[in-house]
Design a protein around this motif. Structure first.
Motif, PDB file in Angstrom:
ATOM      1  N   SER A 165       0.827  -1.208   0.000  1.00  0.00           N
ATOM      2  CA  SER A 165       0.000   0.000   0.000  1.00  0.00           C
ATOM      3  C   SER A 165       0.859   1.254   0.000  1.00  0.00           C
ATOM      4  N   ARG A 166       1.895   1.235   0.824  1.00  0.00           N
ATOM      5  CA  ARG A 166       2.778   2.388   0.950  1.00  0.00           C
ATOM      6  C   ARG A 166       3.462   2.703  -0.377  1.00  0.00           C
ATOM      7  N   LEU A 167       4.005   1.688  -1.022  1.00  0.00           N
ATOM      8  CA  LEU A 167       4.698   1.889  -2.290  1.00  0.00           C
ATOM      9  C   LEU A 167       3.741   2.293  -3.399  1.00  0.00           C
ATOM     10  N   LEU A 168       2.521   1.767  -3.346  1.00  0.00           N
ATOM     11  CA  LEU A 168       1.510   2.127  -4.345  1.00  0.00           C
ATOM     12  C   LEU A 168       1.190   3.615  -4.276  1.00  0.00           C
ATOM     13  N   PHE A 169       0.971   4.115  -3.068  1.00  0.00           N
ATOM     14  CA  PHE A 169       0.627   5.529  -2.920  1.00  0.00           C
ATOM     15  C   PHE A 169       1.813   6.428  -3.247  1.00  0.00           C
ATOM     16  N   ILE A 170       3.010   6.010  -2.891  1.00  0.00           N
ATOM     17  CA  ILE A 170       4.193   6.810  -3.222  1.00  0.00           C
ATOM     18  C   ILE A 170       4.384   6.864  -4.735  1.00  0.00           C
ATOM     19  N   ARG A 171       4.183   5.744  -5.406  1.00  0.00           N
ATOM     20  CA  ARG A 171       4.323   5.709  -6.860  1.00  0.00           C
ATOM     21  C   ARG A 171       3.317   6.643  -7.540  1.00  0.00           C
ATOM     22  N   GLU A 172       2.068   6.609  -7.062  1.00  0.00           N
ATOM     23  CA  GLU A 172       1.046   7.464  -7.662  1.00  0.00           C
ATOM     24  C   GLU A 172       1.290   8.939  -7.347  1.00  0.00           C
ATOM     25  N   ALA A 173       1.817   9.211  -6.148  1.00  0.00           N
ATOM     26  CA  ALA A 173       2.060  10.604  -5.754  1.00  0.00           C
ATOM     27  C   ALA A 173       3.130  11.263  -6.612  1.00  0.00           C
ATOM     28  N   HIS A 242      -3.921   0.821   7.096  1.00  0.00           N
ATOM     29  CA  HIS A 242      -4.757   1.929   6.654  1.00  0.00           C
ATOM     30  C   HIS A 242      -5.483   1.657   5.333  1.00  0.00           C
ATOM     31  N   VAL A 243      -4.763   1.146   4.337  1.00  0.00           N
ATOM     32  CA  VAL A 243      -5.357   0.958   3.008  1.00  0.00           C
ATOM     33  C   VAL A 243      -5.882  -0.471   2.909  1.00  0.00           C
ATOM     34  N   CYS A 244      -6.995  -0.710   3.563  1.00  0.00           N
ATOM     35  CA  CYS A 244      -7.497  -2.077   3.725  1.00  0.00           C
ATOM     36  C   CYS A 244      -8.018  -2.676   2.413  1.00  0.00           C
TER      37      CYS A 244
END
Length: 267
Positions: A165-173, A242-244
Motif C-alpha cells: 500500500s505504501r509503495l503504491l501511494f508513493i508511486r502514484e504521488a 490503513h489501506v485495507c
C-alpha cells in the motif's frame, strides 16, 4: 474528453442499474482500486475517477489552478461528472481522504448517495497527525514534496504488511507536481472542523466503515463516531493497516458488496 471533467473510466453491467463510484485518497489515483474491479463489476456498473491534479486528471483544470482548493470544490468536480454521465444516484466507495470527499458529497447532495463505504476512513486528525501536518506545512516550501509524502506514507503505513500500500501511494504521488501537492496539503487544515460538523450531524444514509485494526492513527475516532450514529456500521480487519482495500481485498470486497446489496432494494 472535456478538459473541465475529471478523467474517468466506466464498466457497465449488462443488466444492473446500480452504480458504484470509487474515490481515491490524496496522492493516489483510480489505480488503487485494481483489486476491487473484478469483484464489483460482476454486480454493478462502475465509475472510477481521478481527482483533480491526480492520475490522468493532472493536466486538467488550468483555470482552477489559481484558486484555492476546498473540499467543496473537489466534491463539485464529482457532481459535475455524475451529471455529465447522467448518473442520478449511486453507491460511493472511498479510501483515506476520499472518505471525507464522499461524506461531503452526501452533505451537499444527499439525494445522489445511496450508501457510503468508508475504507481507512479519516474522521479526525489526532494531536500526532496535526503535528505532522503543521511540520509538513512549515517545511513544504523547502523540502521536496516527495520526501514529505514518503515520510507521511511511512508514518501512516509503517508495518511490513503495509509495504504494498505504501509503495503504491508513493508511486502514484510522483505524478503530482510540487504546486499540486501544496494545494492538497492545505486541505488537511480543514479536516477537523469539517469532520467535527459531520460527527455532530448524522445523515440518514447507510454507512459502512471498513478499518484495519493496525490503522492506529484513524481507527479510534471511527469507533467513537460509529457508537454515536444510528446508520453507521464498522467492520474491523485484524492485522490490517490503513489501506485495507489493498491489504485485504477479498474481505473488503465481500463486506462492501454485501452491504450495498442489502440496502439497494430498499432505496
Amino acid at each position: 474528453m472535456s478538459d473541465t471533467l475529471l478523467f474517468h473510466k466506466t464498466y457497465r453491467h449488462p443488466s444492473s442499474k446500480e452504480w458504484v463510484v470509487f474515490v481515491h485518497g490524496a496522492g493516489g489515483s483510480s489505480s488503487v482500486w485494481f483489486k476491487q474491479i473484478k469483484a464489483y463489476k460482476q454486480h454493478f456498473n462502475l465509475l472510477l475517477l481521478d481527482l483533480r491534479g491526480h492520475g490522468r486528471s493532472n493536466n486538467m483544470f488550468r483555470d482552477m489552478m489559481k484558486n484555492p482548493y476546498s473540499f467543496k470544490s473537489v466534491t463539485l468536480d464529482i457532481l459535475d461528472l455524475l451529471n455529465h454521465l447522467k448518473i442520478q444516484s449511486a453507491h460511493f466507495v472511498g479510501v483515506s481522504l476520499g472518505t471525507i470527499i464522499i461524506r461531503n458529497l452526501a452533505e451537499l447532495a444527499p439525494e445522489r448517495v445511496k450508501t457510503l463505504i468508508m475504507g481507512g476512513a479519516v474522521t479526525r486528525l489526532d494531536a500526532r497527525s496535526q503535528f505532522l501536518v503543521q511540520l509538513g506545512n512549515f517545511c513544504k516550501h523547502v523540502i521536496p514534496y516527495m520526501w514529505l509524502y514518503s515520510l507521511f506514507a511511512y508514518i501512516v503505513m509503517p508495518q511490513k504488511t503495509q509495504k504494498e500500500s505504501r509503495l503504491l501511494f508513493i508511486r502514484e504521488a510522483k505524478k503530482l507536481c510540487q504546486k499540486e501537492f501544496k494545494r492538497w496539503f492545505k486541505l488537511a487544515a480543514d479536516v477537523n472542523p469539517l469532520m467535527g460538523y459531520f460527527k455532530e450531524k448524522e445523515i440518514p444514509i447507510p454507512t459502512l466503515y471498513l478499518m484495519g485494526s493496525n490503522d492506529y492513527m484513524f481507527i479510534k475516532p471511527v469507533k467513537e463516531m460509529v457508537k454515536e450514529h444510528k446508520h453507521s456500521y464498522l467492520t474491523e480487519f485484524e492485522n490490517c493497516g490503513h489501506v485495507c482495500n489493498v491489504e485485504r481485498p477479498d474481505e473488503f470486497n465481500e463486506h462492501s458488496i454485501q452491504f450495498i446489496q442489502q440496502h439497494q432494494s430498499s432505496l
